[in-house]
Design an enzyme around this catalytic site. Structure first.
Site, mmCIF file in Angstrom:
data_model
loop_
_atom_site.group_PDB
_atom_site.id
_atom_site.type_symbol
_atom_site.label_atom_id
_atom_site.label_comp_id
_atom_site.label_asym_id
_atom_site.label_seq_id
_atom_site.Cartn_x
_atom_site.Cartn_y
_atom_site.Cartn_z
ATOM 1 C CG HIS A 65 35.452 -97.315 11.995
ATOM 2 N ND1 HIS A 65 35.356 -95.614 12.121
ATOM 3 C CD2 HIS A 65 36.313 -97.846 11.208
ATOM 4 C CE1 HIS A 65 37.086 -95.655 11.915
ATOM 5 N NE2 HIS A 65 37.564 -97.020 11.936
ATOM 6 C CB CYS A 175 43.297 -97.102 10.456
ATOM 7 S SG CYS A 175 41.613 -97.951 9.456
#
Length: 656
Positions: A65, A175
């Site tokens: 992603h 993240c």
């Protein structure tokens, strides 16, 4: 609003045998669907994200992603591999691959959908249904949540009995992209906490910003878990509690172990001291910062800019100081080394160092302004912030101009971000529209409206510092010394330090004296505590004596926080003592006309200090005063059974 995933974005027979091939195969479907504008550019962004950290998860899942300017709508493509593809998961290849593509300016609604998928991937019923599904349209509907898998029946509740107060944990997950791992770690920790009967509240610091945990929830927590791959924002909120600090993947793969470790730390009474100074992270626009007091937010914004500027000051200042040590002060007027450089000539090397340092110094004000704006409104504010900082240099507005330019840029971008725009424009807003409009507005304000008054104020401040002499200089040194030693790394300390570092952006004799006084005073608290534990060890606990040995190195390195354990244990005696010592050192440094071009380094940059022997004398005098005061004050208190002499642990010390 277009659907996140449709049947044409599903491949139930993915033939790729590598993660790069899988990403390309699924990305080609996104291009065909009109969701991605540049295949190779998008894949480069995917590969860059993969290089930061593998995206394979336990349970046969791969989630490559990224956020990319080549994506015009949040999109998810799903592929099911019969042979499995290695995405770096500990338990082996992945057969369920989800390629998540988010625009650089993805809106909150779509990011909420993406985070919801990330949480659902932790549900075994969901992944089992995907492995069994034969129809792409049905698989897409399942992923969208149109057809949720049947949940297993809950067992009948047992008769409730009185239970002890549950253990309370607060957690933060984050993240680098804030899309998938952030929410998976949160879900995994929540599930593990439920299984153990633990109350756990999670703050997900994702790409859509973050909702701060209620201060009362944090205050009531018994322990803290940070599962993160980027710095935790506003980490000072969690100070004074046991903290388990790990990467985000640990939060996904071993949540029970993290909870057990948090319990053990709480049982041992471990307390973590944290502050935002080491790396204040920017607060994304719309992240809910309105609940924080404006003064606190303003300090956070300013410290964000200062923290990014300091490395430039350190590198540039040390290089310039070294050049003067080698070639003398006249080296500043040497010809460009691009035109004249002799390998065997010391002056050529001195000129090289001076000109490299000067180049680094040229970035100070733009970096300060850019990252103040970044701290306020995230990446879209970087360009107008840097532009405003560069204009501040052009109009001679200096450090103050950089501060104002950064605040203006952040405020302008935050105002633009509140404007509702058509969904088709959202993808280009952060990379084109916002930087363009904000740069024009900030440029106009800096050149035409506020620039000249700020430049005049900067000149007055510079002239005032250059004209400091006698009692005025000594008083300023005392004030700076008091500020540096009052909270040792806290707000007042950072204000004094930022004032000194800002002066290095346009170095003058006065600003160099201020920098020297600030660093000298900041070294006093840990050095004084180290000396006190050495000369009167029986007045301190065993732990404090051990901390005292470490404080020698911390103080010599200009790390004021080395005295915090002593101040926390006995603030009424330690803080006034070190403040007095810091005031003496600051005053003497200014009186001795000591100068310093480096913003850090402690005794390791003494050879680069003007009047180095007098500088060391000032530090020694302040350390001596602080040590004497703390020994006298501690000696006057009643005896305590936790204070045991270093040589005989069986007796309580008599007050000195």
């Amino acid at each position: 609003m277009s659907e996140l995933i449709t049947a044409d974005l599903v491949d139930l027979d993915l033939s790729a045998d590598t993660k790069n091939a899988a990403a390309r195969s699924l990305a080609e479907r996104m291009v065909a669907a009109g969701r991605v504008t540049d295949l190779d550019g998008f894949l480069a962004d995917v590969a860059a994200r993969e290089a930061q950290m593998p995206t394979g998860l336990d349970g046969g899942i791969g989630i490559p992603h990224c956020r990319s300017e080549h994506v015009n709508a949040p999109t998810l493509a799903f592929g099911r591999s019969g042979q499995g593809i290695d995405f770096g998961a500990p338990d082996g290849p992945a057969d369920l691959i989800f390629l998540i593509a988010a625009p650089a300016g993805a809106d909150d609604d779509h990011l909420t959908i993406l985070s919801g998928l990330a949480r659902r991937l932790m549900d075994p019923a969901f992944t089992s249904a995907l492995r069994a599904e034969a129809d792409p349209a049905a698989a897409a509907a399942l992923i969208r949540g149109d057809e949720p898998p049947a949940a297993p029946k809950e067992p009948a509740p047992e008769t409730e009995t009185a239970a002890p107060e549950p253990f309370r944990i607060v957690a933060v997950t984050s993240c680098p992209t804030g899309i998938a791992h952030t929410y998976m770690a949160a879900e995994s920790l929540e599930a593990a906490a439920r299984a153990e009967g633990i109350t756990l509240s999670v703050e997900t610091q994702g790409s859509a910003g973050f909702e701060r945990l209620d201060p009362s929830v944090i205050a009531a927590a018994d322990a803290v878990i940070w599962a993160h791959d980027v710095d935790v924002r506003e980490k000072a909120r969690f100070g004074g509690k046991p903290i388990v600090d790990v990467g985000v993947k640990a939060g996904i793969n071993r949540p029970a172990a993290l909870i057990a470790e948090a319990r053990r730390k709480a049982e041992r009474g471990e307390i973590s001291g944290v502050s935002d100074a080491s790396g204040t992270e920017p607060g994304a626009a719309g992240s809910g910062g309105g609940s924080t007091h404006f003064g606190v937010r303003l300090r956070t914004y300013l410290m964000s800019g200062v923290s990014y500027m300091v490395p430039f000051v350190a590198a540039g200042g040390l290089l310039i100081a070294l050049s003067f040590a080698i070639g003398g002060y006249e080296i500043a007027s040497a010809k460009s080394v691009a035109d004249h450089f002799v390998w065997g000539e010391a002056d050529s090397w001195a000129a090289l160092l001076n000109q490299i340092g000067g180049a680094a110094f040229g970035f100070l004000v733009p970096v300060l302004a850019g990252y103040i704006a970044f701290g306020m409104a995230d990446r879209p504010a970087l360009v107008p912030g840097f532009v405003g900082g560069a204009i501040a240099l052009t109009i001679n507005a200096g450090f103050l101009g950089g501060l104002v330019a950064g605040l203006l840029a952040g405020a302008v971008v935050m105002a633009i971000q509140r404007v509702k725009v058509h969904p088709t424009l959202r993808g280009i807003m952060p990379v084109l529209v916002i930087p363009l409009i904000a740069s024009v507005v900030v440029g106009f304000l800096m050149f035409v409206v506020v620039g000249k008054p700020i430049a005049s104020l900067q000149k007055a401040l510079t002239d005032g510092l250059n004209g400091l002499s006698g009692s005025n200089a000594i008083i300023l040194g005392m004030v700076l010394g008091l500020m540096m030693c009052f909270d040792m790394g806290g707000p007042l300390n950072k204000v004094a330090y930022a004032f000194a570092v800002g002066g290095l952006a346009d170095p003058t004799p006065g600003s160099l004296k201020v920098m020297a006084a600030v660093m000298a005073a900041g070294m006093v608290p840990p050095l004084a505590m180290a000396l006190a534990t050495t000369v009167r060890g029986r007045l301190f606990t065993k732990t404090e004596r051990e901390n005292g040995r470490a404080a020698w190195v911390l103080g010599a390195s200009f790390i004021s926080e080395g005295a915090i354990p002593f101040a926390a244990a006995d603030p009424l005696r330690v803080i006034p003592s070190v403040m007095a010592g810091g005031a003496v050192t600051g005053a003497l440094s200014m009186a001795f006309d000591c100068t310093l071009r480096a913003p850090h380094g402690g005794i390791f940059v003494v050879p680069l200090i003007g009047q180095p022997f007098l500088y060391l004398l000032a530090i020694a005098a302040g350390t001596g005063v602080a040590t004497a005061l703390v020994v006298v004050l501690k000696g006057m208190r009643p005896t305590s059974q936790d204070l045991v002499p270093a040589a005989d642990t069986s007796k309580v010390p008599v007050a000195a």
